[in-house]
Scaffold this active site. Structure first.
Site, PDB file in Angstrom:
ATOM      1  N   LYS A   1       8.452  -1.973  -2.306  1.00 49.48           N
ATOM      2  CA  LYS A   1       7.396  -2.045  -3.316  1.00 49.48           C
ATOM      3  C   LYS A   1       6.203  -1.164  -2.985  1.00 49.48           C
ATOM      4  CE  LYS A   1       6.457  -6.394  -3.291  1.00 49.48           C
ATOM      5  NZ  LYS A   1       7.428  -6.778  -2.253  1.00 49.48           N
TER       6      LYS A   1
ATOM      7  N   LYS B   1      -3.950  -5.448  -4.324  1.00 52.55           N
ATOM      8  CA  LYS B   1      -3.028  -6.337  -3.616  1.00 52.55           C
ATOM      9  C   LYS B   1      -3.682  -7.713  -3.621  1.00 52.55           C
ATOM     10  CE  LYS B   1       0.628  -7.056  -0.889  1.00 52.55           C
ATOM     11  NZ  LYS B   1       2.021  -6.708  -1.201  1.00 52.55           N
TER      12      LYS B   1
ATOM     13  N   GLY C   1       2.602  -7.051  -6.146  1.00 50.33           N
ATOM     14  CA  GLY C   1       2.821  -8.439  -5.789  1.00 50.33           C
ATOM     15  C   GLY C   1       3.250  -8.620  -4.347  1.00 50.33           C
TER      16      GLY C   1
ATOM     17  N   GLY D   1      13.840   1.298  -4.374  1.00 52.23           N
ATOM     18  CA  GLY D   1      12.769   1.514  -3.410  1.00 52.23           C
ATOM     19  C   GLY D   1      13.136   2.329  -2.189  1.00 52.23           C
TER      20      GLY D   1
ATOM     21  N   VAL E   1       5.922   1.524  -1.060  1.00 50.34           N
ATOM     22  CA  VAL E   1       6.199   2.961  -1.151  1.00 50.34           C
ATOM     23  C   VAL E   1       6.297   3.388  -2.608  1.00 50.34           C
ATOM     24  CG1 VAL E   1       7.849   4.788  -0.597  1.00 50.34           C
ATOM     25  CG2 VAL E   1       7.300   3.050   1.100  1.00 50.34           C
TER      26      VAL E   1
END
Length: 233
Positions: free
Chosen positions: A17, A39, A112, A171, A19
């Protein structure tokens, strides 16, 4: 003028996520956009240690980062908060922070923790944040065996809540993909019903910023600002 908000979730933990979030930021920054990454809850990181936002800042210098809370245990945010007697991050607080960032940036990426339904507090998840923001959700998935089920479940959860799914990005695409990974390039959009919009090469997070920006552009599809097309394997 209010900027765009995109929520980034994963089919689970460790699928890439951060990256992918950095890649989205890099492509937008290359277009001259002001980018912020939110975040809401960082877990598994002690005070003063670099977290996910530090990785984004290293890969995409100039990106605004905001973290609402961090908890030392590598657990779901709600559980991690309870273990140290700290207040949890509520979906309302996360949505409010994203809205404030959108007032000063062209793009706000909300990353998330873990998957879509991991709890921020006793009642709320990242899906609730997306609902409050009326923002689309990008799903980051693994490349190999097992990803079809996890991805379809995540997309189904979005649909059941009336949330829009922007698509799926792999990802960490392996340098030598196995049969399952190669088949998943066609099977992921077919089974999930949403487009496959890119694949970041495994290890991209270790690149220097200039090289990362180039890789990001070539790893994300046109819908996300890049030039990636599904390879014929």
């Amino acid at each position: 003028m209010t900027g765009r908000v995109l929520v980034v979730t994963g089919t689970g933990t460790g699928v890439g996520k951060t990256v992918v979030t950095a890649a989205l930021a890099a492509v937008a920054a290359a277009r001259g956009e002001r980018v912020a990454v939110l975040k809401p809850a960082q877990t598994g990181v002690a005070p003063g240690e670099p977290g996910d936002l530090a990785d984004v800042a290293r890969l995409v210098p100039g990106t605004t980062g905001r973290e609402l809370a961090r908890y030392p245990d590598p657990l779901a945010p709600d559980t991690a908060a309870r273990r140290v007697g700290a207040a949890p991050v509520t979906p309302a607080a996360a949505a409010q922070a994203a809205t404030a960032l959108a007032a000063e940036h062209d793009l706000v990426l909300v990353e998330g923790a873990g998957g879509l339904l991991v709890r921020f507090d006793a009642d709320g998840t990242l899906a609730d944040v997306a609902g409050l923001l009326a923002a689309p959700v990008l799903v980051v998935a693994a490349a190999g065996l097992g990803t079809l089920n996890a991805t379809e479940l995540t997309v189904a959860a979005l649909r059941s809540r009336g949330l829009g799914c922007a698509g799926v990005v792999i990802g960490a695409w392996p340098a030598e993909p196995d049969l399952a990974a190669r088949c998943n390039l066609a099977d992921l959009p077919a089974t999930s019903g949403v487009p496959l919009l890119g694949a970041l090469p495994d290890g991209a997070g270790a690149l220097a910023p200039e090289r990362f920006a180039t890789v990001a552009r070539h790893s994300l599809a046109a819908e996300l600002g890049g030039v990636w097309q599904t390879p014929q394997l």
